[in-house]
Design an enzyme around this catalytic site. Structure first.
Site, mmCIF file in Angstrom:
data_model
loop_
_atom_site.group_PDB
_atom_site.id
_atom_site.type_symbol
_atom_site.label_atom_id
_atom_site.label_comp_id
_atom_site.label_asym_id
_atom_site.label_seq_id
_atom_site.Cartn_x
_atom_site.Cartn_y
_atom_site.Cartn_z
ATOM 1 N N ASN A 10 -9.140 -33.410 -9.880
ATOM 2 C CA ASN A 10 -10.000 -34.182 -8.994
ATOM 3 C C ASN A 10 -9.126 -34.688 -7.852
ATOM 4 O O ASN A 10 -8.447 -35.706 -7.978
ATOM 5 C CB ASN A 10 -10.632 -35.331 -9.783
ATOM 6 C CG ASN A 10 -11.596 -36.140 -8.947
ATOM 7 O OD1 ASN A 10 -11.674 -35.987 -7.731
ATOM 8 N ND2 ASN A 10 -12.335 -37.015 -9.609
ATOM 9 N N ARG A 75 -13.112 -30.505 -8.993
ATOM 10 C CA ARG A 75 -14.240 -31.263 -8.465
ATOM 11 C C ARG A 75 -14.249 -31.074 -6.951
ATOM 12 O O ARG A 75 -13.242 -31.320 -6.283
ATOM 13 C CB ARG A 75 -14.078 -32.742 -8.794
ATOM 14 C CG ARG A 75 -15.143 -33.582 -8.131
ATOM 15 C CD ARG A 75 -14.884 -35.057 -8.360
ATOM 16 N NE ARG A 75 -15.958 -35.823 -7.741
ATOM 17 C CZ ARG A 75 -15.733 -36.908 -6.987
ATOM 18 N NH1 ARG A 75 -14.509 -37.327 -6.773
ATOM 19 N NH2 ARG A 75 -16.747 -37.559 -6.461
ATOM 20 N N HIS A 164 -22.148 -37.728 -7.064
ATOM 21 C CA HIS A 164 -21.973 -38.114 -8.482
ATOM 22 C C HIS A 164 -22.781 -37.189 -9.398
ATOM 23 O O HIS A 164 -23.171 -37.580 -10.499
ATOM 24 C CB HIS A 164 -22.446 -39.561 -8.762
ATOM 25 C CG HIS A 164 -21.623 -40.639 -8.114
ATOM 26 N ND1 HIS A 164 -22.183 -41.787 -7.597
ATOM 27 C CD2 HIS A 164 -20.286 -40.758 -7.922
ATOM 28 C CE1 HIS A 164 -21.236 -42.568 -7.115
ATOM 29 N NE2 HIS A 164 -20.067 -41.955 -7.297
ATOM 30 N N ARG A 225 -19.026 -50.111 0.274
ATOM 31 C CA ARG A 225 -20.029 -49.490 1.146
ATOM 32 C C ARG A 225 -21.309 -50.318 1.167
ATOM 33 O O ARG A 225 -21.728 -50.847 0.136
ATOM 34 C CB ARG A 225 -20.380 -48.075 0.671
ATOM 35 C CG ARG A 225 -19.230 -47.093 0.727
ATOM 36 C CD ARG A 225 -19.748 -45.670 0.445
ATOM 37 N NE ARG A 225 -18.639 -44.765 0.176
ATOM 38 C CZ ARG A 225 -18.456 -44.113 -0.972
ATOM 39 N NH1 ARG A 225 -19.316 -44.261 -1.970
ATOM 40 N NH2 ARG A 225 -17.423 -43.322 -1.131
ATOM 41 N N GLU A 368 -17.146 -37.367 -16.381
ATOM 42 C CA GLU A 368 -17.238 -36.327 -15.363
ATOM 43 C C GLU A 368 -16.255 -35.190 -15.628
ATOM 44 O O GLU A 368 -16.561 -34.027 -15.367
ATOM 45 C CB GLU A 368 -16.999 -36.946 -13.979
ATOM 46 C CG GLU A 368 -18.110 -37.910 -13.596
ATOM 47 C CD GLU A 368 -17.845 -38.701 -12.325
ATOM 48 O OE1 GLU A 368 -17.276 -39.797 -12.431
ATOM 49 O OE2 GLU A 368 -18.201 -38.217 -11.237
#
Ligand code: AMP
Length: 382
Positions: A10, A75, A164, A225, A368
């Protein structure tokens, strides 16, 4: 000796995370993190970071040259409309991921470097790209389209992609298993609440809506964010505050959310400050929770019938306060959290709804890396 191991990489904008998984029993043989890439005290660039990962594995006798390694899973953040499932990397695939860089200028370049370096180190090994956007490719046009001029939207790839995806896919399936039902039978709202946060509506195993948009900026309030905001705020900041596009981008992506509201981006710190009566921390919590409740309501309407609301990722798995507050007062929607079950801490998937709740409420730890490894292994084995 058969090859039954998968290395998951990742590569983020300033870090590389890795896990080596044994796929016969899903055990983790190694994991690690190379941080501060390109920063003081860190390695120079992504190529150096990937070489460090290879060296760390080598030191543990698990080097990339091992015959037990079946594939490397990467990823990749943005697959645009080109990639709707995990994809075996070829030169053409790599070129297409490069073409998508304008949609994810911070993320895709790091992902591309990761793939290139891994290919250089083991050219014979299958490399698989697993896209953060892919699970959302099934979202119908009515939910994926922004209401702007269609020609402009199509020309510049402006639409809802969602992110996601590996987490939403893994967690919605695990939630069905927790309910003892097949994924095709259940409708689930997944709330992935980490430093980045997103909600998705999954009908019978198929994603039909999600809160993130063309980029990960839209939707829920996140660590740094803003999530949803009137787009005219951007014009206002440019015209009235004299900020340029990059400054506004930085403000909304890195200086907003919990951080902008309270000065802290970590929900643990917000909780501590709230306990001391800190008003800014309370306001940040309230705004965060209000946005969540709004999406639960919206996605309940999108799905028509909801079987489960599922919390996952750092905040979702650990903050009983956020879970309780986000779903309080939703008895009218058939959603009731049991305070005792909600307070139990643990690392296993578990139900936290009251016996009388029509809708199940669950906490499901996300994974993940395992999801990427499974996708990768399936493709590598053909
Ligand atoms: P993730 O991106 O999934 O790793 O989530 C990271 C975020 O989870 C952190 O920024 C924290 O805000 C939050 N988090 C982690 N542990 C806890 C906890 N025990 N209570 C509340 N929030 C937590």
């Amino acid at each position: 000796m058969s090859a039954t191991r998968v290395l998951v990489l990742n590569s983020g904008s300033s870090s590389v995370k890795y896990q080596l998984l044994e796929m016969t029993d899903h055990s983790r043989l190694a994991s690690g993190l190379v941080e501060r890439i390109g920063e003081e005290g860190g390695v120079a660039d992504h190529t150096a970071a990937l070489r460090q990962v290879a060296a760390e594995l080598e030191d543990r006798g698990l080097g990339l040259d091992s015959p037990e390694l079946a594939a490397v899973g990467h990823r990749v953040v943005h697959g645009g409309t080109s990639f709707t499932e995990p994809t075996l990397v070829t030169d053409a695939v790599l070129a297409e991921i490069e073409r998508l860089v304008p949609l994810a200028p911070l993320h895709n370049p790091a992902n591309i470097t990761g793939i290139k370096v891994a290919r250089d180190l083991r050219p014979d090994l299958p490399q698989v790209a697993v896209f953060d956007t892919a699970f959302h490719a099934t979202i119908p046009e009515a939910a994926a389209r922004y209401a702007i001029d269609t020609a402009t939207a199509d020309r510049y790839g402006i639409r809802r992609y969602g992110f996601h995806g590996t987490s939403h896919a893994y967690v919605s399936r695990a939630a069905a298993a927790l309910l003892g039902r097949a994924p095709a039978e259940v409708n689930v709202i997944v709330l992935h609440l980490g430093n980045g946060a997103s909600a998705s509506a999954v009908r019978g195993g198929v994603c039909v809506d999600t809160s993130m948009g063309m980029t990960p900026l839209e939707g829920l309030v996140m660590g740094t964010r803003s999530g949803d905001i009137d787009p005219a705020v951007v014009f206002h900041l440019a015209r009235v505050a004299g900020m340029d596009v990059d400054a506004i981008d930085t403000l909304l992506n890195k200086g907003s959310g919990l951080l902008g509201l309270s000065g802290d981006n970590d929900m643990r710190e917000i909780g501590r400050r709230m306990a001391e009566g800190d008003e800014r921390a309370r306001l940040a919590f309230d705004v965060y929770v209000h946005r969540l409740r709004r999406y639960v309501g919206a996605f309940t309407a999108v799905l028509g019938r909801v079987d489960a609301v599922v919390f996952t990722a750092g905040v979702g798995e650990n903050s009983a306060a956020v879970r309780a507050a986000a779903l309080s007062g939703l008895e009218g929607l058939g959603i009731e959290v049991d305070p005792v079950r909600n307070a139990v801490r643990g690392s296993a998937a578990r139900l936290i709804s009251a016996e009388s709740s029509r809708v199940s409420v669950a906490v499901v730890p996300t994974d993940e890396e395992l999801e990427i490894a499974r996708d990768t292994y399936a493709l590598a084995r053909g």
